[in-house]
Design a protein around this motif. Structure first.
Motif, PDB file in Angstrom:
ATOM      1  N   LYS A  22      -5.599 -66.606  -7.770  1.00  0.00           N
ATOM      2  CA  LYS A  22      -5.821 -65.770  -7.359  1.00  0.00           C
ATOM      3  C   LYS A  22      -5.778 -64.884  -6.144  1.00  0.00           C
ATOM      4  O   LYS A  22      -5.977 -66.107  -5.213  1.00  0.00           O
ATOM      5  CB  LYS A  22      -7.004 -64.675  -8.354  1.00  0.00           C
ATOM      6  CG  LYS A  22      -7.171 -64.815 -10.183  1.00  0.00           C
ATOM      7  CD  LYS A  22      -8.606 -64.560 -10.212  1.00  0.00           C
ATOM      8  CE  LYS A  22      -8.716 -65.199 -11.704  1.00  0.00           C
ATOM      9  NZ  LYS A  22      -9.781 -64.544 -12.267  1.00  0.00           N
ATOM     10  N   ASP A 101       0.339 -68.794  -5.066  1.00  0.00           N
ATOM     11  CA  ASP A 101       0.201 -67.872  -5.344  1.00  0.00           C
ATOM     12  C   ASP A 101      -0.242 -68.539  -6.832  1.00  0.00           C
ATOM     13  O   ASP A 101      -0.614 -68.035  -8.292  1.00  0.00           O
ATOM     14  CB  ASP A 101       0.814 -66.948  -5.809  1.00  0.00           C
ATOM     15  CG  ASP A 101       2.307 -67.348  -5.941  1.00  0.00           C
ATOM     16  OD1 ASP A 101       2.655 -68.453  -6.365  1.00  0.00           O
ATOM     17  OD2 ASP A 101       3.550 -66.638  -6.745  1.00  0.00           O
ATOM     18  N   ASN A 235      10.158 -62.773  -7.374  1.00  0.00           N
ATOM     19  CA  ASN A 235       9.093 -62.299  -6.928  1.00  0.00           C
ATOM     20  C   ASN A 235       8.561 -60.188  -7.406  1.00  0.00           C
ATOM     21  O   ASN A 235       7.981 -59.719  -7.904  1.00  0.00           O
ATOM     22  CB  ASN A 235       9.698 -62.502  -5.292  1.00  0.00           C
ATOM     23  CG  ASN A 235       8.988 -63.900  -5.179  1.00  0.00           C
ATOM     24  OD1 ASN A 235       7.903 -64.280  -5.926  1.00  0.00           O
ATOM     25  ND2 ASN A 235       8.577 -64.018  -3.576  1.00  0.00           N
ATOM     26  N   GLU A 237       9.447 -60.074 -10.266  1.00  0.00           N
ATOM     27  CA  GLU A 237       8.253 -59.981 -12.129  1.00  0.00           C
ATOM     28  C   GLU A 237       7.159 -60.222 -11.301  1.00  0.00           C
ATOM     29  O   GLU A 237       5.848 -59.402 -12.034  1.00  0.00           O
ATOM     30  CB  GLU A 237       8.401 -61.185 -12.343  1.00  0.00           C
ATOM     31  CG  GLU A 237       8.251 -61.173 -13.972  1.00  0.00           C
ATOM     32  CD  GLU A 237       8.204 -62.111 -14.776  1.00  0.00           C
ATOM     33  OE1 GLU A 237       7.455 -62.971 -15.292  1.00  0.00           O
ATOM     34  OE2 GLU A 237       9.111 -63.630 -13.957  1.00  0.00           O
ATOM     35  N   SER A 238       6.067 -60.930 -10.417  1.00  0.00           N
ATOM     36  CA  SER A 238       5.485 -60.266 -10.078  1.00  0.00           C
ATOM     37  C   SER A 238       5.096 -59.255  -9.030  1.00  0.00           C
ATOM     38  O   SER A 238       3.670 -58.724  -9.549  1.00  0.00           O
ATOM     39  CB  SER A 238       4.928 -61.910  -8.961  1.00  0.00           C
ATOM     40  OG  SER A 238       5.289 -63.412  -9.474  1.00  0.00           O
ATOM     41  N   GLY A 240       6.161 -56.543  -9.858  1.00  0.00           N
ATOM     42  CA  GLY A 240       6.237 -55.467 -10.969  1.00  0.00           C
ATOM     43  C   GLY A 240       4.878 -55.786 -12.276  1.00  0.00           C
ATOM     44  O   GLY A 240       4.910 -54.505 -13.257  1.00  0.00           O
ATOM     45  N   LYS A 241       4.314 -56.954 -12.211  1.00  0.00           N
ATOM     46  CA  LYS A 241       3.548 -56.697 -13.346  1.00  0.00           C
ATOM     47  C   LYS A 241       2.567 -55.646 -13.617  1.00  0.00           C
ATOM     48  O   LYS A 241       2.075 -55.787 -14.407  1.00  0.00           O
ATOM     49  CB  LYS A 241       3.170 -58.516 -13.118  1.00  0.00           C
ATOM     50  CG  LYS A 241       2.602 -58.940 -14.129  1.00  0.00           C
ATOM     51  CD  LYS A 241       1.925 -60.117 -14.186  1.00  0.00           C
ATOM     52  CE  LYS A 241       2.596 -60.733 -13.912  1.00  0.00           C
ATOM     53  NZ  LYS A 241       1.870 -62.510 -13.464  1.00  0.00           N
ATOM     54  N   ASP A 242       1.217 -55.427 -12.332  1.00  0.00           N
ATOM     55  CA  ASP A 242       0.784 -54.616 -12.710  1.00  0.00           C
ATOM     56  C   ASP A 242       0.996 -53.102 -12.552  1.00  0.00           C
ATOM     57  O   ASP A 242      -0.289 -51.879 -12.170  1.00  0.00           O
ATOM     58  CB  ASP A 242      -0.442 -54.395 -11.359  1.00  0.00           C
ATOM     59  CG  ASP A 242      -1.035 -55.696 -12.107  1.00  0.00           C
ATOM     60  OD1 ASP A 242      -1.231 -56.826 -13.729  1.00  0.00           O
ATOM     61  OD2 ASP A 242      -1.560 -56.437 -10.996  1.00  0.00           O
ATOM     62  N   SER A 244       2.798 -50.661 -14.495  1.00  0.00           N
ATOM     63  CA  SER A 244       3.088 -49.479 -15.573  1.00  0.00           C
ATOM     64  C   SER A 244       4.843 -49.173 -15.753  1.00  0.00           C
ATOM     65  O   SER A 244       4.517 -48.383 -16.143  1.00  0.00           O
ATOM     66  CB  SER A 244       2.156 -48.408 -15.838  1.00  0.00           C
ATOM     67  OG  SER A 244       0.732 -49.960 -16.008  1.00  0.00           O
ATOM     68  N   SER A 247      10.537 -53.182 -16.906  1.00  0.00           N
ATOM     69  CA  SER A 247      10.865 -53.517 -14.995  1.00  0.00           C
ATOM     70  C   SER A 247      12.095 -53.714 -14.851  1.00  0.00           C
ATOM     71  O   SER A 247      13.190 -54.515 -13.222  1.00  0.00           O
ATOM     72  CB  SER A 247      10.754 -55.455 -15.882  1.00  0.00           C
ATOM     73  OG  SER A 247      11.964 -55.975 -16.957  1.00  0.00           O
ATOM     74  N   ARG A 251      13.473 -53.779 -10.583  1.00  0.00           N
ATOM     75  CA  ARG A 251      14.151 -54.404 -10.124  1.00  0.00           C
ATOM     76  C   ARG A 251      15.916 -52.945  -9.766  1.00  0.00           C
ATOM     77  O   ARG A 251      15.854 -53.659  -7.917  1.00  0.00           O
ATOM     78  CB  ARG A 251      15.265 -55.123 -11.377  1.00  0.00           C
ATOM     79  CG  ARG A 251      15.985 -55.673 -10.498  1.00  0.00           C
ATOM     80  CD  ARG A 251      16.593 -57.004 -12.212  1.00  0.00           C
ATOM     81  NE  ARG A 251      17.399 -56.308 -12.823  1.00  0.00           N
ATOM     82  CZ  ARG A 251      16.725 -56.242 -14.230  1.00  0.00           C
ATOM     83  NH1 ARG A 251      14.987 -57.374 -14.001  1.00  0.00           N
ATOM     84  NH2 ARG A 251      16.631 -56.347 -15.080  1.00  0.00           N
TER      85      ARG A 251
END
Length: 464
Positions: A22, A101, A235, A237-238, A240-242, A244, A247, A251
């Motif tokens: 985290k 990470d 990276n 993916e990480s 854009g994870k939070d 909303s 994907s 990209r």
């Protein structure tokens, strides 16, 4: 501006088992590039993967042979101011183990490569309608974190070596001239140790950065090979994870930014040397506190190289507050703002009609750059210079206003020569630069025509 250019400092607290990976608080490194207790790098594992921990940590007799072997390798290094072989090895270890990470690196799959190629192809198609600069990407590549390290290392050498060279020169100048010949072996040992310490610090920093970047232009400089638009699927993916945001939109938006940077650096031939020259000019102004270095040399115990490391921790490197230093910094900050502002403006123009998330993605990227994200922080750690485009919003507004007043061709034509670009004072009043009466656009048109004629003539001579 960083007071500790190489990021030596106290380590973060060890995260709880449930919090590993985290960011912030106890779950992530507050100083991911700092050395830990006793001069050991925080964040790297002990043992064979960490030569300093193996040599100077808690050792038992079984470790002594390997420790002395590694010490011999360090002291036998005879390369430049940075042991780049060590830097690369440590960076690759960091990404392989997921030290930054908690996510281990992985090879890029066929589907991910295809998705990146399609995103860059579509991004280039959209950009054709909003800029007169043609595509600058001959190929679109999807990199793993390790591949990013390998591909960008040559540029990091170019950026970091000037500062490290000043440190090496200072090591050779702290003794009186008549003593330097007698102290040759000692100075050689210090330089070798310095190269190893820089290599370790830079390797760890690049390993952390490789876990954060989404492409090859995150810091506003072209880090990758010319003609390649590069994205890092893991990276992205990480990232854009939070958010909303779908994907594929994340990209595509990042592909637009990467492709826009590629166009600018491919078709503005003077831009790269202009930016790197400003970095080098700033590095020349950095001075080393030789009084601290003299104290270290006078008391150096060859069996305890941590003394030199402690001197580095003590703030040995300080920028000079000279007109030349200020001018180099101002030149770099303005150029970065103009580059980032142009990319921000053209990407938004291309994305706004097509992506529902265009406004949200734009604001996310602006905050990431303006707040000093991981890319900017890492660069400040490595050479004591922040690459934060502080005037990004002003520059973006200026380029948008120029588009309205002059059209796409008139706006992009200002990149023909550095003297034609807005200055730092123009960023204070973007609208004034566009509309003020004394701005003679006919003269600019004349300069553009002359530049085009010279370029065409040069191409004709080459064909002959």
């Amino acid at each position: 501006m960083s007071d500790t250019p190489f990021g030596f400092g106290l380590p973060p607290e060890e995260p709880e088992d449930g919090d590993k990976g985290k960011k912030g608080g106890q779950g992530g490194p507050a100083n991911p590039f700092g050395f830990g207790p006793g001069g050991l790098p925080g964040g790297l594992p002990g043992g064979a993967d960490n030569p300093f921990a193996a040599m100077f940590g808690s050792m038992n007799p079984n470790d002594l042979g390997a420790a002395f072997q590694q010490l011999g390798q360090m002291l036998s290094y005879e390369g430049g101011p940075v042991n780049w072989d060590m830097a690369k090895d440590i960076a690759r270890q960091t990404v392989a183990q997921g030290t930054a990470d908690g996510v281990k690196d992985a090879s890029v799959g066929i589907a991910e490569k295809s998705a990146v190629e399609e995103a860059v192809r579509l991004a280039d198609l959209w950009l054709d309608g909003v800029t007169s600069l043609p595509s600058g990407a001959n190929a679109a590549v999807a990199w793993s974190r390790a591949e990013w390290v390998e591909a960008t290392l040559p540029v990091w050498k170019e950026l970091v070596d000037p500062v490290a060279e000043r440190v090496g020169a200072a090591m050779g100048s702290v003794l009186p001239e008549e003593m330097q010949a007698m102290a040759g072996p000692l100075l050689g040992m210090m330089r070798s140790m310095g190269g190893a310490m820089f290599g370790q610090q830079i390797g760890q920093a690049l390993g952390v950065l490789a876990g954060e970047v989404v492409g090859s232009t995150d810091i506003g400089l072209p880090l990758g090979p010319a003609g390649r638009a590069a994205l890092l699927p893991l990276n992205i993916e990480s990232f854009g994870k939070d958010l909303s945001v779908p994907s594929d939109e994340v990209r595509l938006y990042l592909a637009l930014r990467e492709a826009a940077h590629a166009r600018l650096f491919a078709h503005v031939p003077w831009l790269r040397s202009h930016l790197f020259g400003a970095v080098e000019g700033y590095a020349r102004g950095i001075k080393v506190d030789t009084s601290k270095l003299e104290d270290v040399v006078g008391q150096l115990d060859p069996s305890n190289p941590e003394q030199l490391q402690e001197a580095l921790q003590g703030g040995m490197f300080q920028p000079q507050d000279t007109p030349e230093q200020k001018a180099a910094l101002a030149r770099l900050e303005t150029a970065l703002a103009l580059v980032e502002g142009w990319v921000d403006a053209v990407v938004h123009e291309a994305a706004k009609p097509r992506l529902t998330s265009a406004d949200a993605m734009r604001e996310t990227m602006r905050r990431r750059r303006a707040s000093g994200g991981p890319a900017e922080q890492t660069f400040a750690t490595l050479i004591g210079l922040e690459l934060r485009p502080r005037r990004l919003r002003d520059a973006s507004r200026l380029w948008a206003s120029l588009t309205d007043a002059r059209g796409v061709d008139g706006r992009d034509g200002l990149w023909e020569h550095p003297d034609m670009l807005p200055t730092a004072s123009d960023l204070d009043d973007p609208d004034g630069f566009v509309h003020r009466e004394q701005l003679d656009f006919s003269e600019i048109d004349k300069m553009l025509g002359e530049a085009a004629e010279k370029r065409d003539q040069g191409e004709g001579d080459e064909k002959k």
